[in-house]
Design a protein around this motif. Structure first.
Motif, PDB file in Angstrom:
ATOM      1  N   ALA A  72     -10.529   3.695  -5.327  1.00 53.58           N
ATOM      2  CA  ALA A  72     -11.746   3.709  -6.143  1.00 53.58           C
ATOM      3  C   ALA A  72     -12.598   4.940  -5.835  1.00 53.58           C
ATOM      4  CB  ALA A  72     -12.550   2.439  -5.892  1.00 53.58           C
ATOM      5  N   ALA A  73     -12.506   5.420  -4.591  1.00 54.35           N
ATOM      6  CA  ALA A  73     -13.261   6.618  -4.208  1.00 54.35           C
ATOM      7  C   ALA A  73     -12.539   7.902  -4.590  1.00 54.35           C
ATOM      8  CB  ALA A  73     -13.518   6.599  -2.707  1.00 54.35           C
ATOM      9  N   GLY A  74     -11.344   7.786  -5.186  1.00 54.16           N
ATOM     10  CA  GLY A  74     -10.592   8.960  -5.607  1.00 54.16           C
ATOM     11  C   GLY A  74      -9.910   9.701  -4.481  1.00 54.16           C
ATOM     12  N   LEU A  75      -9.709   9.035  -3.348  1.00 57.17           N
ATOM     13  CA  LEU A  75      -9.139   9.694  -2.180  1.00 57.17           C
ATOM     14  C   LEU A  75      -7.647   9.425  -2.007  1.00 57.17           C
ATOM     15  CD1 LEU A  75     -11.994   8.926   0.378  1.00 57.17           C
ATOM     16  CD2 LEU A  75     -11.704  10.957  -1.044  1.00 57.17           C
ATOM     17  N   VAL A  76      -7.152   8.358  -2.625  1.00 56.85           N
ATOM     18  CA  VAL A  76      -5.767   7.928  -2.418  1.00 56.85           C
ATOM     19  C   VAL A  76      -5.180   7.458  -3.744  1.00 56.85           C
ATOM     20  CG1 VAL A  76      -4.330   6.118  -1.345  1.00 56.85           C
ATOM     21  CG2 VAL A  76      -6.061   7.291   0.011  1.00 56.85           C
ATOM     22  N   THR A  77      -3.881   7.660  -3.913  1.00 57.44           N
ATOM     23  CA  THR A  77      -3.144   7.042  -5.011  1.00 57.44           C
ATOM     24  C   THR A  77      -1.997   6.243  -4.416  1.00 57.44           C
ATOM     25  OG1 THR A  77      -1.631   8.926  -5.258  1.00 57.44           O
ATOM     26  CG2 THR A  77      -3.669   8.947  -6.586  1.00 57.44           C
ATOM     27  N   THR A  78      -1.619   5.168  -5.079  1.00 57.80           N
ATOM     28  CA  THR A  78      -0.437   4.402  -4.672  1.00 57.80           C
ATOM     29  C   THR A  78       0.473   4.263  -5.879  1.00 57.80           C
ATOM     30  OG1 THR A  78      -1.533   2.291  -5.134  1.00 57.80           O
ATOM     31  CG2 THR A  78      -1.643   3.111  -2.870  1.00 57.80           C
ATOM     32  N   GLU A  79       1.775   4.374  -5.623  1.00 55.09           N
ATOM     33  CA  GLU A  79       2.749   4.288  -6.716  1.00 55.09           C
ATOM     34  C   GLU A  79       4.086   3.830  -6.152  1.00 55.09           C
ATOM     35  OE1 GLU A  79       2.783   8.251  -8.177  1.00 55.09           O
ATOM     36  OE2 GLU A  79       3.864   9.059  -6.442  1.00 55.09           O
ATOM     37  N   PRO A  80       4.951   3.268  -7.015  1.00 58.15           N
ATOM     38  CA  PRO A  80       6.275   2.853  -6.533  1.00 58.15           C
ATOM     39  C   PRO A  80       7.102   4.065  -6.129  1.00 58.15           C
ATOM     40  CG  PRO A  80       5.744   1.830  -8.650  1.00 58.15           C
ATOM     41  CD  PRO A  80       4.723   2.891  -8.424  1.00 58.15           C
ATOM     42  N   SER A  81       7.957   3.877  -5.132  1.00 58.66           N
ATOM     43  CA  SER A  81       8.864   4.937  -4.703  1.00 58.66           C
ATOM     44  C   SER A  81       9.925   5.179  -5.766  1.00 58.66           C
ATOM     45  CB  SER A  81       9.532   4.539  -3.386  1.00 58.66           C
ATOM     46  OG  SER A  81      10.625   5.372  -3.103  1.00 58.66           O
ATOM     47  N   ALA A  82      10.282   6.432  -5.986  1.00 61.79           N
ATOM     48  CA  ALA A  82      11.333   6.748  -6.949  1.00 61.79           C
ATOM     49  C   ALA A  82      12.679   6.209  -6.489  1.00 61.79           C
ATOM     50  CB  ALA A  82      11.406   8.261  -7.146  1.00 61.79           C
ATOM     51  N   ALA A  83      12.885   6.137  -5.161  1.00 62.79           N
ATOM     52  CA  ALA A  83      14.157   5.664  -4.613  1.00 62.79           C
ATOM     53  C   ALA A  83      14.281   4.141  -4.661  1.00 62.79           C
ATOM     54  CB  ALA A  83      14.330   6.154  -3.185  1.00 62.79           C
ATOM     55  N   ASP A  84      13.155   3.432  -4.534  1.00 63.91           N
ATOM     56  CA  ASP A  84      13.162   1.967  -4.502  1.00 63.91           C
ATOM     57  C   ASP A  84      11.836   1.469  -5.061  1.00 63.91           C
ATOM     58  OD1 ASP A  84      13.199  -0.738  -3.969  1.00 63.91           O
ATOM     59  OD2 ASP A  84      13.970  -0.528  -1.926  1.00 63.91           O
ATOM     60  N   ARG A  85      11.868   0.912  -6.272  1.00 65.05           N
ATOM     61  CA  ARG A  85      10.639   0.508  -6.954  1.00 65.05           C
ATOM     62  C   ARG A  85       9.898  -0.598  -6.222  1.00 65.05           C
ATOM     63  NH1 ARG A  85       8.871   3.922 -10.713  1.00 65.05           N
ATOM     64  NH2 ARG A  85       7.905   2.215 -11.880  1.00 65.05           N
ATOM     65  N   ARG A  86      10.572  -1.278  -5.302  1.00 64.64           N
ATOM     66  CA  ARG A  86       9.911  -2.340  -4.537  1.00 64.64           C
ATOM     67  C   ARG A  86       9.002  -1.771  -3.454  1.00 64.64           C
ATOM     68  NH1 ARG A  86      15.226  -5.279  -2.617  1.00 64.64           N
ATOM     69  NH2 ARG A  86      15.651  -3.065  -2.252  1.00 64.64           N
ATOM     70  N   VAL A  87       9.222  -0.508  -3.118  1.00 63.99           N
ATOM     71  CA  VAL A  87       8.442   0.150  -2.066  1.00 63.99           C
ATOM     72  C   VAL A  87       7.289   0.916  -2.700  1.00 63.99           C
ATOM     73  CG1 VAL A  87       8.501   1.881  -0.237  1.00 63.99           C
ATOM     74  CG2 VAL A  87      10.449   0.347  -0.567  1.00 63.99           C
ATOM     75  N   ARG A  88       6.079   0.696  -2.168  1.00 61.53           N
ATOM     76  CA  ARG A  88       4.917   1.416  -2.677  1.00 61.53           C
ATOM     77  C   ARG A  88       4.526   2.506  -1.680  1.00 61.53           C
ATOM     78  NH1 ARG A  88       2.801  -0.211  -7.092  1.00 61.53           N
ATOM     79  NH2 ARG A  88       0.835   0.897  -6.751  1.00 61.53           N
ATOM     80  N   LEU A  89       4.234   3.697  -2.249  1.00 63.20           N
ATOM     81  CA  LEU A  89       3.865   4.843  -1.436  1.00 63.20           C
ATOM     82  C   LEU A  89       2.393   5.171  -1.636  1.00 63.20           C
ATOM     83  CD1 LEU A  89       6.902   7.207  -2.128  1.00 63.20           C
ATOM     84  CD2 LEU A  89       6.576   5.643  -0.202  1.00 63.20           C
ATOM     85  N   ALA A  90       1.712   5.450  -0.545  1.00 66.25           N
ATOM     86  CA  ALA A  90       0.308   5.874  -0.593  1.00 66.25           C
ATOM     87  C   ALA A  90       0.263   7.375  -0.316  1.00 66.25           C
ATOM     88  CB  ALA A  90      -0.514   5.119   0.432  1.00 66.25           C
ATOM     89  N   ARG A  91      -0.489   8.101  -1.141  1.00 65.67           N
ATOM     90  CA  ARG A  91      -0.626   9.551  -0.975  1.00 65.67           C
ATOM     91  C   ARG A  91      -2.092   9.942  -1.087  1.00 65.67           C
ATOM     92  NH1 ARG A  91       4.505  11.586  -1.381  1.00 65.67           N
ATOM     93  NH2 ARG A  91       5.995  10.390  -2.640  1.00 65.67           N
ATOM     94  N   LEU A  92      -2.456  11.027  -0.401  1.00 62.18           N
ATOM     95  CA  LEU A  92      -3.812  11.546  -0.491  1.00 62.18           C
ATOM     96  C   LEU A  92      -3.957  12.431  -1.724  1.00 62.18           C
ATOM     97  CD1 LEU A  92      -4.609  12.597   3.196  1.00 62.18           C
ATOM     98  CD2 LEU A  92      -4.982  10.400   2.087  1.00 62.18           C
ATOM     99  N   THR A  93      -5.074  12.312  -2.391  1.00 65.21           N
ATOM    100  CA  THR A  93      -5.417  13.245  -3.458  1.00 65.21           C
ATOM    101  C   THR A  93      -5.988  14.526  -2.822  1.00 65.21           C
ATOM    102  OG1 THR A  93      -7.665  12.395  -3.633  1.00 65.21           O
ATOM    103  CG2 THR A  93      -5.966  11.306  -4.965  1.00 65.21           C
ATOM    104  N   GLU A  94      -6.311  15.504  -3.654  1.00 66.29           N
ATOM    105  CA  GLU A  94      -6.949  16.708  -3.115  1.00 66.29           C
ATOM    106  C   GLU A  94      -8.257  16.351  -2.424  1.00 66.29           C
ATOM    107  OE1 GLU A  94      -7.422  19.971  -5.735  1.00 66.29           O
ATOM    108  OE2 GLU A  94      -5.343  19.945  -6.448  1.00 66.29           O
TER     109      GLU A  94
END
Length: 296
Positions: A72-94
């Motif tokens: 909500a603060a625009g600091l992180v995104t989460t999305e399913p892994s391309a290799a395994d849709r059951r796995v969610r990946l968290a990444r930092l935004t700019e």
């Protein structure tokens, strides 16, 4: 447990949480508490959400709430892994990276401020004591538990064990030449495997082959490089001895290679006596045995 020791641990915990600002809901003068800031730092280049939960020993619901707040603060995104849709990946935004850099700067400033209040000698003592506390707290976090020899954690350890022997032995190590200890040999009642984990990751193992009223055989002792210096090898050895005694073994036997000098020193210091060769292990140079107390 000693009540005085428990009280001192609690007093130490109160001092540390106050000193580092964990009681403030605006950690390091930012708009978030320590939990969110720590998660932001741990995400770094991107992390599996499940791995985040495991490494921080946090409840899944709590991690989800922290991630939603950071999203909500625009600091992180989460999305399913391309290799395994059951796995969610968290990444930092700019913006998340910028916030992480700021947190690093302010954390350095806080540490430097703490150290600057002490004279050089006390400063060195504090840093050395912190290193010792970190080591001991890490050791206390390691969990030992029986595992099936074909479980992924046990397999990871057994492969790493073989790879290390191959690297350290003169001429390498071929498991096919060594005395066998197959999965069937390492399942109760024939035997057992203990796996040590740190924040969910396997960092050590040890196994027994059981022979009823005859001495048990110690096999597959290994500790990951990242967990050495924590006393884990001695702890694994003591737990395997305890379990061997529970199964009625009067003693524990083992063979080892001359290249494994650390292991040899451990066995000698733990009360193992060198004995005549009791098997035809082609990679062994030393054979040891230790009598066990009866379970009663």
């Amino acid at each position: 447990m000693d009540e005085i020791m428990v009280a001192r641990v609690r007093r130490f915990n109160r001092l540390v949480t106050q000193q580092v600002g964990a009681l403030n809901d605006r950690f390091l003068a930012r708009d978030r508490p320590l939990g969110e800031s720590r998660l932001l730092w741990e995400i770094g280049d991107g992390r599996d959400v499940r791995a985040l939960r495991t490494s921080l020993d946090l409840d899944s619901g709590y991690v989800s709430r922290l991630l939603r707040s950071l999203e909500a603060a625009g600091l992180v995104t989460t999305e399913p892994s391309a290799a395994d849709r059951r796995v969610r990946l968290a990444r930092l935004t700019e913006a998340g990276w910028a916030e992480r850099r700021l947190l690093d700067e302010r954390s350095d400033e806080l540490a430097a401020e703490l150290l600057s209040t002490l004279p050089d000698r006390q400063r060195a003592r504090l840093v050395a004591a912190m290193g010792e506390v970190e080591r001991l707290l890490t050791a206390a976090t390691v969990h030992l538990a029986p595992a099936d020899p074909e479980e992924p954690a046990a397999q990871h350890c057994l492969r790493a064990y073989a790879a290390e022997l191959d690297a350290r032995f003169d001429g390498g190590f071929d498991p096919a030449r060594s005395i066998r200890a197959d999965a069937a040999d390492l399942r109760p009642p024939a035997g057992l495997v203990l796996v040590a984990t740190l924040h969910g990751a396997p960092v050590g193992c040890g196994a027994l082959k059981l022979h009823g009223a005859e001495p048990a055989e110690l096999k597959r002792m290994w500790v990951d490089e990242t967990a050495r210096g924590l006393g884990l090898g001695r702890r694994l050895l003591a737990e395997l001895e305890r379990r061997a005694a529970e199964y009625g073994a009067p003693a524990v036997r083992l063979e080892t290679n001359q290249a494994l000098t650390e292991a040899i020193a451990l066995y000698r210091s733990a009360g193992y006596a060198e004995v005549a060769a009791f098997n035809a292990e082609p990679y062994a140079h030393h054979w040891f045995e230790k009598s066990l107390p009866s379970p009663g």
